[in-house]
Write an enzyme that holds these catalytic residues in place. Structure first.
Site, short mmCIF file in Angstrom:
data_model
loop_
_atom_site.label_atom_id
_atom_site.label_comp_id
_atom_site.label_asym_id
_atom_site.label_seq_id
_atom_site.Cartn_x
_atom_site.Cartn_y
_atom_site.Cartn_z
N GLY A 49 -6.54 1.85 17.57
CA GLY A 49 -5.61 1.51 16.50
C GLY A 49 -5.06 2.75 15.83
O GLY A 49 -5.72 3.81 15.79
N ASN A 87 -4.78 2.37 -2.00
CA ASN A 87 -5.39 1.04 -2.15
C ASN A 87 -6.14 0.89 -3.47
O ASN A 87 -6.66 -0.18 -3.77
CB ASN A 87 -6.32 0.72 -0.96
CG ASN A 87 -7.67 1.38 -1.09
OD1 ASN A 87 -7.80 2.43 -1.71
ND2 ASN A 87 -8.69 0.77 -0.51
N GLY A 92 -2.37 1.16 9.45
CA GLY A 92 -2.75 1.65 8.13
C GLY A 92 -4.23 1.97 8.00
O GLY A 92 -4.61 3.08 7.60
N LYS A 147 0.80 -1.24 0.00
CA LYS A 147 0.00 0.00 0.00
C LYS A 147 0.83 1.29 0.00
O LYS A 147 0.43 2.28 -0.58
CB LYS A 147 -0.95 0.02 1.20
CG LYS A 147 -2.18 -0.86 1.01
CD LYS A 147 -3.07 -0.73 2.22
CE LYS A 147 -4.46 -1.22 1.91
NZ LYS A 147 -5.40 -0.96 3.01
N ASP A 168 -10.24 3.47 1.93
CA ASP A 168 -10.58 2.85 3.22
C ASP A 168 -11.34 3.81 4.14
O ASP A 168 -12.32 3.43 4.78
CB ASP A 168 -9.32 2.40 3.97
CG ASP A 168 -8.56 1.33 3.21
OD1 ASP A 168 -9.21 0.44 2.65
OD2 ASP A 168 -7.32 1.38 3.19
N ARG A 174 -1.71 0.57 20.88
CA ARG A 174 -0.72 -0.18 21.66
C ARG A 174 0.63 0.52 21.64
O ARG A 174 1.31 0.65 22.65
CB ARG A 174 -0.62 -1.61 21.08
CG ARG A 174 0.37 -2.49 21.77
CD ARG A 174 0.36 -3.86 21.17
NE ARG A 174 0.72 -3.84 19.73
CZ ARG A 174 0.84 -4.92 18.98
NH1 ARG A 174 0.61 -6.11 19.51
NH2 ARG A 174 1.17 -4.83 17.71
N GLY A 180 -17.77 -5.13 9.99
CA GLY A 180 -16.63 -4.96 9.09
C GLY A 180 -17.00 -5.14 7.63
O GLY A 180 -16.38 -4.56 6.74
P1 ATR Z 1 -3.89 -2.53 9.02
O1 ATR Z 1 -3.26 -2.11 7.74
O2 ATR Z 1 -4.89 -3.65 8.85
O3 ATR Z 1 -4.40 -1.40 9.81
P2 ATR Z 1 -1.57 -2.57 10.72
O4 ATR Z 1 -1.11 -1.32 10.07
O5 ATR Z 1 -0.58 -3.65 10.99
O6 ATR Z 1 -2.73 -3.24 9.87
O7 ATR Z 1 -2.31 -2.14 12.09
C1 ATR Z 1 -2.76 -3.05 13.04
C2 ATR Z 1 -3.29 -2.28 14.25
O8 ATR Z 1 -3.70 -3.20 15.26
C3 ATR Z 1 -2.24 -1.39 14.90
O9 ATR Z 1 -2.89 -0.27 15.47
C4 ATR Z 1 -1.69 -2.31 15.99
O10 ATR Z 1 -1.04 -1.65 17.05
P3 ATR Z 1 0.53 -1.26 16.94
O11 ATR Z 1 0.58 0.01 16.16
O12 ATR Z 1 0.97 -1.10 18.34
O13 ATR Z 1 1.20 -2.41 16.24
C5 ATR Z 1 -2.96 -2.96 16.46
N1 ATR Z 1 -2.73 -4.23 17.16
C6 ATR Z 1 -2.29 -5.37 16.62
N2 ATR Z 1 -2.21 -6.34 17.57
C7 ATR Z 1 -2.59 -5.76 18.75
C8 ATR Z 1 -2.72 -6.21 20.09
N3 ATR Z 1 -2.44 -7.47 20.42
N4 ATR Z 1 -3.14 -5.33 21.03
C9 ATR Z 1 -3.44 -4.06 20.70
N5 ATR Z 1 -3.35 -3.57 19.45
C10 ATR Z 1 -2.92 -4.40 18.48
#
Ligand code: ATR
Length: 289
Positions: free
Chosen positions: A131, A92, A134, A71, A107, A155, A249
């Site tokens: 979150g 995307n 992305g 992306k 998105d 997180r 979703g």
């Molecule tokens: P996407 O493109 O689908 O958004 P991503 O960019 O990998 O995928 O984002 C995943 C999100 O889920 C992030 O906000 C991630 O938090 P981090 O930025 O700290 O990685 C969050 N996430 C993934 N696993 C998690 C967990 N076990 N607890 C809390 N947040 C989580």
């Protein structure tokens, strides 16, 4: 629809793409409107991205969706990038406009449309977004423009803070970022009208997890979970059981797809048919692995 010498090709590129729902969603949409288009999925490895885009140019592929892990990386191979996609730092959707490849991101638009089409008004609302990855970023850019206040918990705290700072300045709105701890989720939820989970917590195979304790949910809350596998996440189930409004979703998936469809065809997408195709596919598949 008969494939002919005039058929336009759209596709998704990513790795992996085996479980993508985009082909079923878009092919049904093309059929519904009787358009001479077809949609395929191509697995493109990271190191083959440049070649894939060159190939798309020479084969005159009409439109592309771009998914993980391309992306952001795809942006340097395009001729033009829409200003929102530029700000978000991801693409995307690509339109081949007479040989010029133009990148967009749908998105965030998809998330906002999913909420609105399900009767959720954003104006004057307080939104809690979990979150800052992305998808969350794209959602935050669109949501921040419309709401009264946006709180982002993640997180990794710095990502939430950085995103909040950019958005607060860009849209002159109240946006804050902080750590996604249980204490803060509970506290911020008390003031929120809308909760959006844009983390991967609760996604298959981790289906029994949720960042939100059921006791923190209220009937006057609207909850959107962007996860569509499983069809109903633990968060969505809990929200439903307290009488909260739930936007699944699938809604975001369909509306971001509908926005891409509009970019490629210049026509309003047949959202109902797309939703049905995706839901049917997901229920026949069961949980995707
Ligand atoms: P996407 O493109 O689908 O958004 P991503 O960019 O990998 O995928 O984002 C995943 C999100 O889920 C992030 O906000 C991630 O938090 P981090 O930025 O700290 O990685 C969050 N996430 C993934 N696993 C998690 C967990 N076990 N607890 C809390 N947040 C989580």
């Amino acid at each position: 629809m008969e494939i002919s010498g005039r058929t336009k090709l759209c596709c998704v590129i990513g790795d992996p793409v085996e479980h993508t729902l985009s082909p079923v969603m878009h092919n049904v949409a093309f059929e519904e409107l009787n358009l001479n288009f077809v949609y395929l999925a191509f697995r493109v490895k990271k190191e083959e991205l440049r070649d894939a885009i060159l190939g798309a140019r020479s084969l005159n592929i009409h439109g592309l969706n771009v998914t993980m892990p391309h992306k952001t990386a795809v942006m340097e191979h395009l001729d033009e990038i829409d200003s929102m996609a530029k700000s978000i730092g991801a693409v995307n959707t690509i339109l081949n406009a007479g040989g010029k490849l133009v990148g967009y991101v749908t998105d965030g638009v998809g998330a906002v449309r999913a909420l609105k089409e399900n009767g959720v008004n954003l104006e004057g609302k307080k939104v809690l977004l979990l979150g800052a990855g992305g998808a969350a970023k794209a959602i935050a850019f669109h949501v921040a423009q419309e709401v009264e206040e946006l709180k982002i918990l993640n997180r990794t705290t710095w990502k939430a803070k950085e995103l909040a700072e950019v958005l607060g300045k860009k849209f002159n709105k109240k946006v804050s970022g902080n750590l996604c701890s249980s204490e803060l989720v509970k506290k911020e939820l008390e003031e929120a009208d809308i909760l959006i989970n844009a983390t991967s917590v609760g996604m298959h195979p981790d289906v029994n997890r949720s960042l939100v304790d059921p006791n923190w949910l209220r009937p006057d809350l609207c909850v959107m979970d962007i996860i569509y596998n499983p069809l109903e996440t633990k968060l969505a189930k809990n929200a439903k059981s307290v009488g909260a409004k739930v936007v699944s979703g699938i809604e975001m998936l369909v509306h971001q797809g509908a926005a891409s469809f509009g970019i490629w065809t210049n026509q309003p997408a047949p959202v109902k048919a797309m939703r049905k195709a995706v839901s049917n596919k997901l229920s026949t598949l069961g949980a995707l692995s």
